[in-house]
Design a protein around this motif. Structure first.
Motif, PDB file in Angstrom:
ATOM      1  N   LYS A  23     -14.885  12.994 -49.244  1.00  0.00           N
ATOM      2  CA  LYS A  23     -16.315  12.708 -49.378  1.00  0.00           C
ATOM      3  C   LYS A  23     -17.087  13.836 -50.072  1.00  0.00           C
ATOM      4  O   LYS A  23     -18.283  13.689 -50.316  1.00  0.00           O
ATOM      5  N   LEU A  24     -16.425  14.934 -50.384  1.00  0.00           N
ATOM      6  CA  LEU A  24     -17.147  16.092 -50.932  1.00  0.00           C
ATOM      7  C   LEU A  24     -17.579  15.906 -52.386  1.00  0.00           C
ATOM      8  O   LEU A  24     -18.520  16.571 -52.822  1.00  0.00           O
ATOM      9  N   ASN A  25     -16.912  15.068 -53.151  1.00  0.00           N
ATOM     10  CA  ASN A  25     -17.268  14.920 -54.562  1.00  0.00           C
ATOM     11  C   ASN A  25     -18.399  13.923 -54.795  1.00  0.00           C
ATOM     12  O   ASN A  25     -18.933  13.860 -55.889  1.00  0.00           O
ATOM     13  N   ASP A  26     -18.749  13.168 -53.784  1.00  0.00           N
ATOM     14  CA  ASP A  26     -19.839  12.200 -53.906  1.00  0.00           C
ATOM     15  C   ASP A  26     -21.125  12.852 -53.408  1.00  0.00           C
ATOM     16  O   ASP A  26     -21.191  13.362 -52.290  1.00  0.00           O
ATOM     17  N   ASP A  27     -22.173  12.836 -54.253  1.00  0.00           N
ATOM     18  CA  ASP A  27     -23.438  13.480 -53.880  1.00  0.00           C
ATOM     19  C   ASP A  27     -24.050  12.861 -52.627  1.00  0.00           C
ATOM     20  O   ASP A  27     -24.700  13.552 -51.842  1.00  0.00           O
ATOM     21  N   ALA A  28     -23.826  11.574 -52.421  1.00  0.00           N
ATOM     22  CA  ALA A  28     -24.436  10.889 -51.286  1.00  0.00           C
ATOM     23  C   ALA A  28     -23.782  11.284 -49.959  1.00  0.00           C
ATOM     24  O   ALA A  28     -24.452  11.285 -48.923  1.00  0.00           O
ATOM     25  N   THR A  29     -22.520  11.599 -49.974  1.00  0.00           N
ATOM     26  CA  THR A  29     -21.821  11.894 -48.720  1.00  0.00           C
ATOM     27  C   THR A  29     -21.447  13.365 -48.555  1.00  0.00           C
ATOM     28  O   THR A  29     -20.931  13.734 -47.512  1.00  0.00           O
ATOM     29  N   ARG A  30     -21.725  14.191 -49.547  1.00  0.00           N
ATOM     30  CA  ARG A  30     -21.329  15.601 -49.481  1.00  0.00           C
ATOM     31  C   ARG A  30     -21.980  16.324 -48.312  1.00  0.00           C
ATOM     32  O   ARG A  30     -21.336  17.080 -47.587  1.00  0.00           O
ATOM     33  N   GLY A  31     -23.266  16.093 -48.089  1.00  0.00           N
ATOM     34  CA  GLY A  31     -23.970  16.791 -47.010  1.00  0.00           C
ATOM     35  C   GLY A  31     -23.378  16.488 -45.644  1.00  0.00           C
ATOM     36  O   GLY A  31     -23.162  17.398 -44.830  1.00  0.00           O
ATOM     37  N   ALA A  32     -23.096  15.224 -45.384  1.00  0.00           N
ATOM     38  CA  ALA A  32     -22.513  14.855 -44.089  1.00  0.00           C
ATOM     39  C   ALA A  32     -21.101  15.424 -43.946  1.00  0.00           C
ATOM     40  O   ALA A  32     -20.708  15.861 -42.856  1.00  0.00           O
ATOM     41  N   ALA A  33     -20.347  15.415 -45.033  1.00  0.00           N
ATOM     42  CA  ALA A  33     -18.987  15.957 -44.985  1.00  0.00           C
ATOM     43  C   ALA A  33     -19.020  17.463 -44.732  1.00  0.00           C
ATOM     44  O   ALA A  33     -18.230  17.982 -43.935  1.00  0.00           O
ATOM     45  N   LEU A  34     -19.937  18.162 -45.408  1.00  0.00           N
ATOM     46  CA  LEU A  34     -20.058  19.607 -45.187  1.00  0.00           C
ATOM     47  C   LEU A  34     -20.491  19.904 -43.760  1.00  0.00           C
ATOM     48  O   LEU A  34     -19.996  20.851 -43.144  1.00  0.00           O
ATOM     49  N   ALA A  35     -21.401  19.098 -43.246  1.00  0.00           N
ATOM     50  CA  ALA A  35     -21.860  19.307 -41.872  1.00  0.00           C
ATOM     51  C   ALA A  35     -20.741  19.036 -40.873  1.00  0.00           C
ATOM     52  O   ALA A  35     -20.762  19.564 -39.759  1.00  0.00           O
ATOM     53  N   GLY A  36     -19.748  18.252 -41.233  1.00  0.00           N
ATOM     54  CA  GLY A  36     -18.644  17.956 -40.326  1.00  0.00           C
ATOM     55  C   GLY A  36     -17.556  19.015 -40.307  1.00  0.00           C
ATOM     56  O   GLY A  36     -16.730  19.040 -39.381  1.00  0.00           O
ATOM     57  N   ILE A  37     -17.515  19.904 -41.293  1.00  0.00           N
ATOM     58  CA  ILE A  37     -16.452  20.917 -41.348  1.00  0.00           C
ATOM     59  C   ILE A  37     -16.603  21.944 -40.228  1.00  0.00           C
ATOM     60  O   ILE A  37     -15.618  22.317 -39.581  1.00  0.00           O
ATOM     61  N   GLY A  38     -17.818  22.398 -39.963  1.00  0.00           N
ATOM     62  CA  GLY A  38     -18.044  23.388 -38.899  1.00  0.00           C
ATOM     63  C   GLY A  38     -17.599  22.898 -37.525  1.00  0.00           C
ATOM     64  O   GLY A  38     -16.828  23.582 -36.836  1.00  0.00           O
ATOM     65  N   PRO A  39     -18.061  21.712 -37.099  1.00  0.00           N
ATOM     66  CA  PRO A  39     -17.593  21.210 -35.796  1.00  0.00           C
ATOM     67  C   PRO A  39     -16.079  20.966 -35.743  1.00  0.00           C
ATOM     68  O   PRO A  39     -15.458  21.150 -34.700  1.00  0.00           O
ATOM     69  N   LEU A  40     -15.510  20.578 -36.870  1.00  0.00           N
ATOM     70  CA  LEU A  40     -14.059  20.375 -36.912  1.00  0.00           C
ATOM     71  C   LEU A  40     -13.328  21.696 -36.645  1.00  0.00           C
ATOM     72  O   LEU A  40     -12.386  21.745 -35.855  1.00  0.00           O
ATOM     73  N   ILE A  41     -13.783  22.760 -37.273  1.00  0.00           N
ATOM     74  CA  ILE A  41     -13.148  24.062 -37.068  1.00  0.00           C
ATOM     75  C   ILE A  41     -13.360  24.525 -35.623  1.00  0.00           C
ATOM     76  O   ILE A  41     -12.451  25.069 -35.002  1.00  0.00           O
ATOM     77  N   LYS A  42     -14.524  24.266 -35.078  1.00  0.00           N
ATOM     78  CA  LYS A  42     -14.809  24.657 -33.695  1.00  0.00           C
ATOM     79  C   LYS A  42     -13.890  23.897 -32.726  1.00  0.00           C
ATOM     80  O   LYS A  42     -13.316  24.489 -31.811  1.00  0.00           O
ATOM     81  N   ARG A  43     -13.719  22.587 -32.946  1.00  0.00           N
ATOM     82  CA  ARG A  43     -12.825  21.800 -32.087  1.00  0.00           C
ATOM     83  C   ARG A  43     -11.382  22.285 -32.208  1.00  0.00           C
ATOM     84  O   ARG A  43     -10.649  22.338 -31.221  1.00  0.00           O
ATOM     85  N   THR A  44     -10.996  22.652 -33.420  1.00  0.00           N
ATOM     86  CA  THR A  44      -9.644  23.160 -33.634  1.00  0.00           C
ATOM     87  C   THR A  44      -9.449  24.478 -32.889  1.00  0.00           C
ATOM     88  O   THR A  44      -8.419  24.688 -32.247  1.00  0.00           O
ATOM     89  N   ALA A  45     -10.432  25.353 -32.964  1.00  0.00           N
ATOM     90  CA  ALA A  45     -10.340  26.635 -32.255  1.00  0.00           C
ATOM     91  C   ALA A  45     -10.327  26.417 -30.746  1.00  0.00           C
ATOM     92  O   ALA A  45      -9.588  27.094 -30.020  1.00  0.00           O
TER      93      ALA A  45
END
Length: 174
Positions: free
Chosen positions: A80-102
């Protein structure tokens, strides 16, 4: 009906002295069973060792399940990172994903309360987030949506690569 024993196939011009010769009988088949009890113990020891190694490999595979699941989710976010419409939501999801992984890898008391600079320090020391990708993660996690929208596709891919590298290589002292 009884069958007569088959006569050996001998060419007619064979001398009489050679006609009485018969083939040598083959020896009995060699048994594959061990002849001594020591080999049985060696076989049982090897089977036990193979079972122990298989059990250990299975446990390692199961302990790494959270990594495989996190990498699969990161792959969905990267799409979803290459689409301007979904990039913001995808970027916002990376932080919580890393936190859940940790949280899946480290003790909850060590990771759950971390945020901001302390969280970035943890990521740097436990897997190699650099300053640039840490700043991008900080922006994607805590900035307003308008600020997240200013992140370029190249920066987003760089953040996703840093997240992928961290998920694949992080290690926690036990």
């Amino acid at each position: 009906m009884s069958a007569a024993p088959a006569a050996p196939l001998v060419p007619p011009d064979t001398p009489a002295a050679l006609q009485s010769l018969r083939e040598l009988p083959l020896p009995d088949a060699v048994s594959y069973a061990p002849q001594t009890i020591g080999w049985l113990f060696v076989a049982l020891l090897l089977i036990g060792l193979m079972l122990a190694l298989a059990w250990r490999a299975w446990r390692r595979y199961e302990r790494a399940r959270y990594r495989r699941e996190a990498l699969a989710e990161l792959g969905r976010l990267e799409a979803k990172l290459n689409d301007d419409a979904t990039r913001g939501a995808a970027l916002a999801g990376i932080g919580p994903l890393i936190k859940r992984t940790a949280l899946a890898a480290a003790p909850r008391a060590q990771v759950a309360s971390l945020s901001g600079a302390a969280w970035l320090d943890y990521l740097r020391t436990h897997g190699g987030f650099d300053d640039e990708s840490g700043a991008l993660l900080y922006t994607a996690s805590y900035a307003p949506a308008a600020r997240i929208a200013t992140i370029s596709p190249q920066q987003a891919q760089r953040l996703a690569q840093a997240a992928r590298g961290w998920i694949e290589s992080h290690h926690v002292e036990v």
